[in-house]
Design a protein around this motif. Sequence first.
Motif, short mmCIF file in Angstrom:
data_model
loop_
_atom_site.label_atom_id
_atom_site.label_comp_id
_atom_site.label_asym_id
_atom_site.label_seq_id
_atom_site.Cartn_x
_atom_site.Cartn_y
_atom_site.Cartn_z
N VAL A 130 71.73 101.02 74.63
CA VAL A 130 72.92 101.86 74.54
C VAL A 130 73.60 101.62 73.19
CG1 VAL A 130 74.34 100.17 75.76
CG2 VAL A 130 75.07 102.55 75.70
N ASP A 131 74.19 102.65 72.63
CA ASP A 131 74.74 102.50 71.29
C ASP A 131 76.16 101.94 71.30
OD1 ASP A 131 76.26 104.71 71.96
OD2 ASP A 131 75.79 105.85 70.16
N CYS A 132 76.69 101.72 70.10
CA CYS A 132 77.94 100.99 69.91
C CYS A 132 79.12 101.61 70.66
CB CYS A 132 78.26 100.87 68.42
SG CYS A 132 78.22 102.48 67.56
N ASP A 133 79.18 102.94 70.70
CA ASP A 133 80.31 103.57 71.39
C ASP A 133 79.93 104.12 72.77
OD1 ASP A 133 78.85 105.64 70.35
OD2 ASP A 133 80.54 106.71 69.48
N GLY A 134 78.74 103.75 73.23
CA GLY A 134 78.38 104.01 74.62
C GLY A 134 78.11 105.45 75.00
N ALA B 223 75.30 107.28 73.76
CA ALA B 223 73.90 107.67 73.54
C ALA B 223 72.99 106.52 73.97
CB ALA B 223 73.67 108.01 72.07
#
Lengths: 130, 130
Positions: A78-82, A84
């Motif tokens: 999961v990416d830094c800001d959640g 993607a």
Amino acid sequence: MSIDPTSIIDFEKGGGLVAAIAQDETTGEILMVAYMNEESLRLTLEKREVVYWTRSRQKLWHKGEESGNVQKLKGMYVDCDGDAIVLKVEQVGGAACHTGKRNCFFRRIDAGEIEDVGLQVFDPDEVYGK
Amino acid sequence: MSIDPTSIIDFEKGGGLVAAIAQDETTGEILMVAYMNEESLRLTLEKREVVYWTRSRQKLWHKGEESGNVQKLKGMYVDCDGDAIVLKVEQVGGAACHTGKRNCFFRRIDAGEIEDVGLQVFDPDEVYGK
């Protein structure tokens, strides 16, 4: 301590959906991009096969359920800001796209030009019927 | 014959936006996912550096404009149904994420577990200031 993975995912930003990118775990090739809601993400972790939410058909979509070309889950990031997800997958059948191409990104575009650079793996008429 | 590349992109499906995945052109690593509207896509093709549309700030975002870590465009690919873009890029500075990690997908998730697998390249406090 057990943590609910969906707690770090921001489904609200995208109206209940997050973008999910399927990447071939061995070659690094980007196979396709689709979307997941919370239920499809939970099902993917449970089944170890990728389940998306289709925006066009508005339903759960167990990728490969018709063609047999399922995506076996090898890792989820999961990416830094959640908002993607990257799915490392083994693509059964060697083709992710409904057109029969290896991946969905077979059109290279540039100012004034569009070029088909895809590799045809199967004939969609044979796989899906008419 | 000259073709407008945006003619094969479906901006309507996503309310004027398409998902754009930045991939390191040499390693195949997925760096980040963001969004583009038609203007940002045109600017990206013109400048040969990636310009996104930020959903949270609702404006054009020339990636790296503050940190200097721009993404040089090496190739643009559109998917089969025209609602997602892959950008092959050279990531200046070696880090795409605002956290200073090489890429934004540094959290591996699984049923019950979240693990940070990221590689720290820079200190965000030094790059962006406080």
